[in-house]
Design an enzyme around this catalytic site. Sequence first.
Site, PDB file in Angstrom:
ATOM      1  N   ASP A 242      56.754  20.220  56.571  1.00  0.00           N
ATOM      2  CA  ASP A 242      56.850  18.834  56.110  1.00  0.00           C
ATOM      3  C   ASP A 242      58.011  18.087  56.754  1.00  0.00           C
ATOM      4  O   ASP A 242      59.020  17.766  56.098  1.00  0.00           O
ATOM      5  CB  ASP A 242      56.987  18.801  54.597  1.00  0.00           C
ATOM      6  CG  ASP A 242      55.766  19.372  53.891  1.00  0.00           C
ATOM      7  OD1 ASP A 242      54.694  19.395  54.512  1.00  0.00           O
ATOM      8  OD2 ASP A 242      55.887  19.794  52.732  1.00  0.00           O
TER       9      ASP A 242
ATOM     10  N   ASP B 171      47.772  26.526  53.066  1.00  0.00           N
ATOM     11  CA  ASP B 171      49.053  25.897  52.761  1.00  0.00           C
ATOM     12  C   ASP B 171      49.854  26.782  51.807  1.00  0.00           C
ATOM     13  O   ASP B 171      49.318  27.648  51.127  1.00  0.00           O
ATOM     14  CB  ASP B 171      48.815  24.525  52.142  1.00  0.00           C
ATOM     15  CG  ASP B 171      50.000  23.587  52.313  1.00  0.00           C
ATOM     16  OD1 ASP B 171      51.008  23.996  52.914  1.00  0.00           O
ATOM     17  OD2 ASP B 171      49.906  22.432  51.867  1.00  0.00           O
TER      18      ASP B 171
ATOM     19  N   GLU C 210      54.781  30.603  51.059  1.00  0.00           N
ATOM     20  CA  GLU C 210      56.146  31.037  51.367  1.00  0.00           C
ATOM     21  C   GLU C 210      56.797  31.699  50.161  1.00  0.00           C
ATOM     22  O   GLU C 210      57.706  32.513  50.304  1.00  0.00           O
ATOM     23  CB  GLU C 210      57.026  29.846  51.768  1.00  0.00           C
ATOM     24  CG  GLU C 210      56.450  28.969  52.840  1.00  0.00           C
ATOM     25  CD  GLU C 210      55.599  27.852  52.253  1.00  0.00           C
ATOM     26  OE1 GLU C 210      55.551  27.718  51.017  1.00  0.00           O
ATOM     27  OE2 GLU C 210      54.986  27.106  53.045  1.00  0.00           O
TER      28      GLU C 210
END
Length: 754
Positions: free
Chosen positions: A524, A461, A464
């Site tokens: 998300d 996860d 970025e």
Amino acid sequence: MKQTNHQFFDFLDFNTDLSLEEGVSRVWKACKPTAIAQNGLGVVLTVPFQCQLLSNEFAPDKSILRKDFQLYLRAFGDKILRVSIGFEKEIMEVSPMLEIAAELQEIKLSFEIKEEQWEVKDEKGIIRAIFDLSNPEIDHWSDLLTAPEESMQAIFLPDGKKEIKVSAYDQFFPNRMDAMCLSFIERYNEPAKVSISFHAKPDEKFVGTGERFCKMDLAGHTFQLKNQDGQGVNNKRTYKNIPFYLSSEMYGMFLHTSAYCKFSMADFSTRSVQLLVEEPILDIFLIGEENPEKIMFRYKQLTGFPTVPPLWSYGVWMSRMTYFSEDEVNEICDRMRAEDFPCDVIHLDTGWFKTDWLCEWKFNPERFPDPKRFVSRLKDNGYRVSLWQMPYIAADAEQFEEAKANKYMSILDSKKEQGGSNFSNLDYAGTIDFTYPKAVEWYKNLLRELLEMGVVCIKTDFGEEIHLDAKYHNMAPELLNNLYALLYQKAAFEVTKEVAGDGVVWARAGWAGCQRYPIHWGGDAAASWDGMAGSLKGGLHLGLSGFGFWSHDVPGFHGVPNFMNSVVPDDLYVRWTQFGVFTSHIRYHGTSKREPYHYPNISDIVRKWWKLRYALLPYILEQSELTTTTGYPVLRALLLHHPADKMCWHIDDQYYFGDDFLVAPIMNSENTRDVYLPEGIWVNFFTGEIIQGGCWLNNFEAVMEEMPVWVKKGALIPMYPEAVNCTDEMDLQKTISITIDANFKGIWKHLNFI
């Protein structure tokens, strides 16, 4: 965006308030090349650049001498041309982004000097580039304006056929430029940014550039290629920027860089595609091919192909944010088996540590007293375990002091060492430094211990964004930020394959080359129809950016308007389930309950669709093999199969699922939608109705148990003929083929076990 009367200045982010730029920034423009020579297998040209006056209009500053720089041309096979220029910087020959296929050999270029043009040819005598040295034809009748300023005029022919013209004269008049052929911005007397512009035709369309949550045709848009937490799937921010685009004129452009970039897709000027890269190097690969799939294939030859994920990964994944204990997980898994919901993977998100969100790569010893036994019991029940973690280290994490002392994590310039919270890397004390080999091995060892327990997948996860106010061993943070996802996922993928035997991660961020390390999901998304539509748009563009495997959170990640607690509507849960069944991978995840038995009014429909998913696995595996050797993703934009159909360059709410299925998800509560059927003969997958394509089906209605899905007439669809609890129970030797012809009466009638 602050819009001025100077479009090119706006694109360059050049401040026209000259009091702020005096002595700091200057624009330099490329002029006609003055020399050409052989350079190894390639060709090198000397290109002079003329400094422009520091003014609100473009004009050469003749008081400053021109500067010469070297422009390099190289050919990789007969379809790819590499164009590079380093402004006092070395061009990368080896980089993590490139994984050039062995069969893609560099071939020799030569040149021929003619009276008013220089031609660059390959060893077959095919012209691969033309530099026009002539002056524009002028019929002089007025001297009110100055003559056009000298400009580099070049045509690149990556395949010897497709002309990609540099925008030499995109202007209103000489001092008012909309785009500039090739230029750089100098700051404090050092080259800092580079820009190049290619001519765009009036009806030219563009796709790709990563995970775009917008319409299919990107013409008229400008994007900043800077990885960020997308914070949903309905805005310009995105987790996966890819410096590659594909044009309807049948060429592709890959900008080989990890620096922040800006792409204007015929936006600041409708006559030009403009690229701006925030480093003094321009290194582009131009691809010319016959169709979009072949362009994508060539791009993957440059940046790498994925491997096929393991069979179990195609089964249903169940998750939520989050499960907190062994007892909770076992209860859920046992209940799904008891209620006949097939499932292969149980994912533990942020709650398996001592403290929720405090990533320490260790199970909570009270709530998971014997992790190895826990994982083994689940495996015996047909469930594999996936675990969440992140690449940021909190100040109160068990590993913090070790990571800091050994410089395994970034060292902040500031002395502030933050603790851990959630949803932002900036809430953490540092970022694991994957530019440092010792840090990579340290991280792999953290995962190795979990994988040796029997865990099969790590959710990589975040990634970025990184701490930009920190120092890293082998790269400036501004160049590492976009590239970080690739280094991060590579490390997790490699150790997972080494220990667990299967190469797979569950990843959110992305950059060029990340497609080598599947699986990526769409971030998300809101649990809403808008979130579903945005997810599909992002997945289609990602598939047009080299990624073969992709998923999304079913039925959306977060609630609206209450982030954690809004109720997911039954119809959204069903329709998103159907979308997930026809995606390469299907995972349920979100901020509240996601298990189907919590939705009793629709649980029977969901069960039926999950069983259909398992029946389709032989077909999905067959199509997955294709993405490892072709330019096709599993989930495909219509234009990949119908590039001559202009309509298909605009459709972003339908897709091909492999070679044979045409899928049109319902994304509203009315159970209807308009569907476009391209040319061909199509068979409704649920009714068997046959229809001739090349038409719109307006207000097409599908009851909740069905979905607008068609199959090519005559297709042979491999399917599994028995009900299973998980893929461990499958013997693929039992696979049957269903022929989609006049005898086909709808899939429910052919699979009597569902």
